[in-house]
Design a protein around this motif. Sequence first.
Motif, PDB file in Angstrom:
ATOM      1  N   HIS A 105       0.822  -1.216   0.000  1.00 26.65           N
ATOM      2  CA  HIS A 105       0.000   0.000   0.000  1.00 26.65           C
ATOM      3  C   HIS A 105       0.856   1.268   0.000  1.00 26.65           C
ATOM      4  O   HIS A 105       0.365   2.358   0.289  1.00 26.65           O
TER       5      HIS A 105
ATOM      6  N   THR B 153     -11.239   4.765  14.232  1.00 24.41           N
ATOM      7  CA  THR B 153     -10.600   4.009  13.147  1.00 24.41           C
ATOM      8  C   THR B 153     -11.583   3.295  12.228  1.00 24.41           C
ATOM      9  O   THR B 153     -11.267   3.042  11.053  1.00 24.41           O
ATOM     10  N   GLY B 154     -12.761   2.896  12.740  1.00 23.42           N
ATOM     11  CA  GLY B 154     -13.730   2.168  11.924  1.00 23.42           C
ATOM     12  C   GLY B 154     -13.447   0.690  11.790  1.00 23.42           C
ATOM     13  O   GLY B 154     -14.045   0.018  10.941  1.00 23.42           O
ATOM     14  N   TYR B 155     -12.536   0.125  12.615  1.00 21.13           N
ATOM     15  CA  TYR B 155     -12.274  -1.309  12.548  1.00 21.13           C
ATOM     16  C   TYR B 155     -13.461  -2.091  13.115  1.00 21.13           C
ATOM     17  O   TYR B 155     -14.227  -1.595  13.954  1.00 21.13           O
ATOM     18  N   ASP B 156     -13.589  -3.342  12.658  1.00 20.07           N
ATOM     19  CA  ASP B 156     -14.712  -4.169  13.107  1.00 20.07           C
ATOM     20  C   ASP B 156     -14.590  -4.572  14.572  1.00 20.07           C
ATOM     21  O   ASP B 156     -15.595  -4.747  15.262  1.00 20.07           O
TER      22      ASP B 156
ATOM     23  N   ALA C 222      -2.458  -3.758   6.112  1.00 19.65           N
ATOM     24  CA  ALA C 222      -3.634  -3.264   5.374  1.00 19.65           C
ATOM     25  C   ALA C 222      -4.431  -4.380   4.727  1.00 19.65           C
ATOM     26  O   ALA C 222      -5.655  -4.265   4.571  1.00 19.65           O
ATOM     27  N   ASP C 223      -3.756  -5.462   4.324  1.00 22.91           N
ATOM     28  CA  ASP C 223      -4.447  -6.565   3.651  1.00 22.91           C
ATOM     29  C   ASP C 223      -3.696  -7.845   3.974  1.00 22.91           C
ATOM     30  O   ASP C 223      -2.549  -8.028   3.559  1.00 22.91           O
TER      31      ASP C 223
ATOM     32  N   ALA D  19      -7.506  -7.375   8.007  1.00 23.24           N
ATOM     33  CA  ALA D  19      -6.559  -6.272   8.201  1.00 23.24           C
ATOM     34  C   ALA D  19      -6.440  -6.002   9.699  1.00 23.24           C
ATOM     35  O   ALA D  19      -7.371  -6.286  10.471  1.00 23.24           O
TER      36      ALA D  19
ATOM     37  N   HIS E 259     -10.006  -6.032  11.352  1.00 27.16           N
ATOM     38  CA  HIS E 259     -11.031  -5.778  10.341  1.00 27.16           C
ATOM     39  C   HIS E 259     -11.152  -7.041   9.511  1.00 27.16           C
ATOM     40  O   HIS E 259     -10.155  -7.740   9.286  1.00 27.16           O
TER      41      HIS E 259
ATOM     42  N   SER F 154     -12.002  -7.394   6.414  1.00 29.11           N
ATOM     43  CA  SER F 154     -11.722  -7.171   4.996  1.00 29.11           C
ATOM     44  C   SER F 154     -10.534  -6.225   4.939  1.00 29.11           C
ATOM     45  O   SER F 154     -10.167  -5.621   5.944  1.00 29.11           O
TER      46      SER F 154
ATOM     47  N   LYS G 113      -8.190  -3.048   4.796  1.00 27.79           N
ATOM     48  CA  LYS G 113      -8.482  -1.694   5.257  1.00 27.79           C
ATOM     49  C   LYS G 113      -7.181  -0.908   5.373  1.00 27.79           C
ATOM     50  O   LYS G 113      -6.275  -1.318   6.088  1.00 27.79           O
TER      51      LYS G 113
ATOM     52  N   LEU H 296      -5.691   2.481   6.640  1.00 28.07           N
ATOM     53  CA  LEU H 296      -6.008   3.603   7.522  1.00 28.07           C
ATOM     54  C   LEU H 296      -5.085   4.764   7.182  1.00 28.07           C
ATOM     55  O   LEU H 296      -3.864   4.601   7.146  1.00 28.07           O
TER      56      LEU H 296
END
Length: 762
Positions: free
Chosen positions: A31, A163-166, A220-221, A268, A288, A290, A292, A294
Amino acid sequence: MNIKDIVNRDIVNLTNCESEPIHIPGSIQPHGFLLGIRKGGSRIEFCSANSAEYIAYTPEQILGKQIREVFPEEQAAAFAVYAQKGFIDSAQPFVFELNGTPFNTTVHESGGNVIMELEPFPDGTLQLPNLYNQTRNFVSIMEKSSGLLDLCQEIADATRSITGYDRVMIYRFDHEYNGEVIAESKREDLVSFANQKYPHTDIPVQARELYIRNPLRMIADISYTPVPLLTIDDSADKGNHSLDLSLSVLRSVSPIHIEYLKNMGVGATLTISLLQNQKLWGLIACHHYSPKILPHYTRLSALLQGHFLTSQIAVREVAEEYNIGEEVDKALVEALTSLHETENFMEVSHQLPSLLKLANASGAAIFYDGVLYTNGDVPAEQDLLQLFRFLADAYPNKSFETDHLSEFYPEAKKLSKYAAGVVYHSMVSGENDGILWLRKEKVETINWAGNPDKAVLPNEDGVRLSPRKSFELWMEVVKNKSLPWRRSELNAASSFSYALQKHINYRVIRTQEDKNRALNDELKLANRELANLNWISTHDLKEPLRKIQIFASKVLDREDPDLSVQVKDSVERMRFAAEKMQMLIEDILSYSKAGSMEKVFELTDLNELLRHVLSELQDTVEEKGASVHWDTLPSLDIIPFQVHQLFVNLISNATKFVKPGVPPQINITTRIIDGTEVPNEKATPGQPYHVIAFRDNGIGFEKEYEHRIFDIFQRLHPAHKYPGTGIGLAICKKIMENHKGFIDATSVPGEGSVFSIYFPAE
């Protein structure tokens, strides 16, 4: 130009897993892309293989070029200025722009290289965080959270919001680096990991070291393809071209860790280190499901959450410890008060709740002087005595604490109901004496995320390693352990043990004082009786002796013709015996006075004192034809009349024990010596002494008598030849003891003797 990659292709197997070089993978995540230059230069020495995907220049076009040949010259010049500052502030990355795309460029040094990691802005903006709102929100969280666990939960919620992580977890390590999820914020549809434990093998030693050095780590992935790092293959350069990427943002990840995350179903991650005293206390782990990416500044906002929490960990732990410590201190004060106010504390110790509360123990035991005293729930007496014997042998004159006694003392497994954990302090009062606090077994069920014994397994090929594939709840029941002892409890136990030892010592001393007082009373009575004997000796006995001498003299003076020669000889012997007895009584009195009379010290000139002595002995000196020579003597703080008697005795002996027809010669010398030169083990090293030596040319004596001659009534020669009682030198020794000094003698038979006296100098 030949180009080679620096990818680390070592396979992690059963023999090298603990030393996997995860800091030099030789590859990065895709990334962003990486450039490397020599420190102090601008020539590009390293380039990631994916550069063309971001700036349309292949590694072949970049390697060996100057930065200004790749980026606009004004940007290259600005970067040179930025680099000179040492890129201290990673929160403000340098921004390169090429072909209309801006890149956040984080920079750090690695050995002799400068690493540049370029990430494109995901949406073309800086996305600066609102630090004011974030800080205000944390202050609000800090005020409303009552304890550390509550605070961790609030931080987990806030970090997930940022952060929006799951899933966001707060992960705390124990002393063995097993991790436990103590707070969790997640999507509602996800299975909870709260309170699950993860074995220390999930994060090996080298990974923990990297978490300490680099507090923020993003993947990230999980399914990314590692991008190799390339450099010019210079056959003349035989150096090591590996790059230490410990501080890298893009650093590639260990294959085992990637497989581990895939087995968990994660897409991620973001990990933030929580440090205390430069040690890894725990992690904020964000998952996460999927891929992600950041943005840079959002990552910094998440890192700030970690700093917020880190700043409060010690405060909250200290506060919790303080609350417990207050109760412990209160119990300690009560126990100490009882100890000081109770004459026989041991007898009442079993009734004191404070003895248990000061260490939050379930039982306590004291073994003293062969007797066992217990309080609370304790094992059988025989088991306790055996435990005291073991602890006394294993930890003599020491303290010991554990929450898992059976690890050190296998027999403790049968005692776990009472003594799974102990705090022990030995006492020096007697064999096996000590004090012991006990804690009951605390059976604990640990929820492991998968079997911890199968955290890392050989792969199907039997060579490579793979992480476990199952994270299903695996429950372990832990027995024979107690709750761990807190520092405040250990301190209170130590303080009480010390006070108890002092209490025992005080009682022993007082008992000894009572014995000494009784002995002293007996000694006083004996002294009074001895004083009566002295009185009888000096008064009651003198009078009959005087009368015997008078009547014997009268009988002899009359020279009655009726008296036979034999009778006259017997009367003469009787008179001589009475005179000898009178002399003996007077010498005994002098010896007694030398030890019992009041000791009044005066600064005295020994030269003047010696003149008085010689004046007193003038008749004897002249009769013997003796000569006396002396050095200038010092002035000393002495008991004048005793030293006068000392000099009289020494000079009298020198004029008494002489060789026939040889006039006595007495030489008196003086000097100062150190205590190490004094021939007496009681002399103080480093203390100066005045030594005064009386040397004569008399008959001398054998070496074996050098010490015995100072014993009372010790005579070396027959009384008819050298009259005396054998007390004179004993008096000399007593006088020197009164002056904290010493006396000794050396001699050669037929050549003379040297008597030396040692006075401590000021």
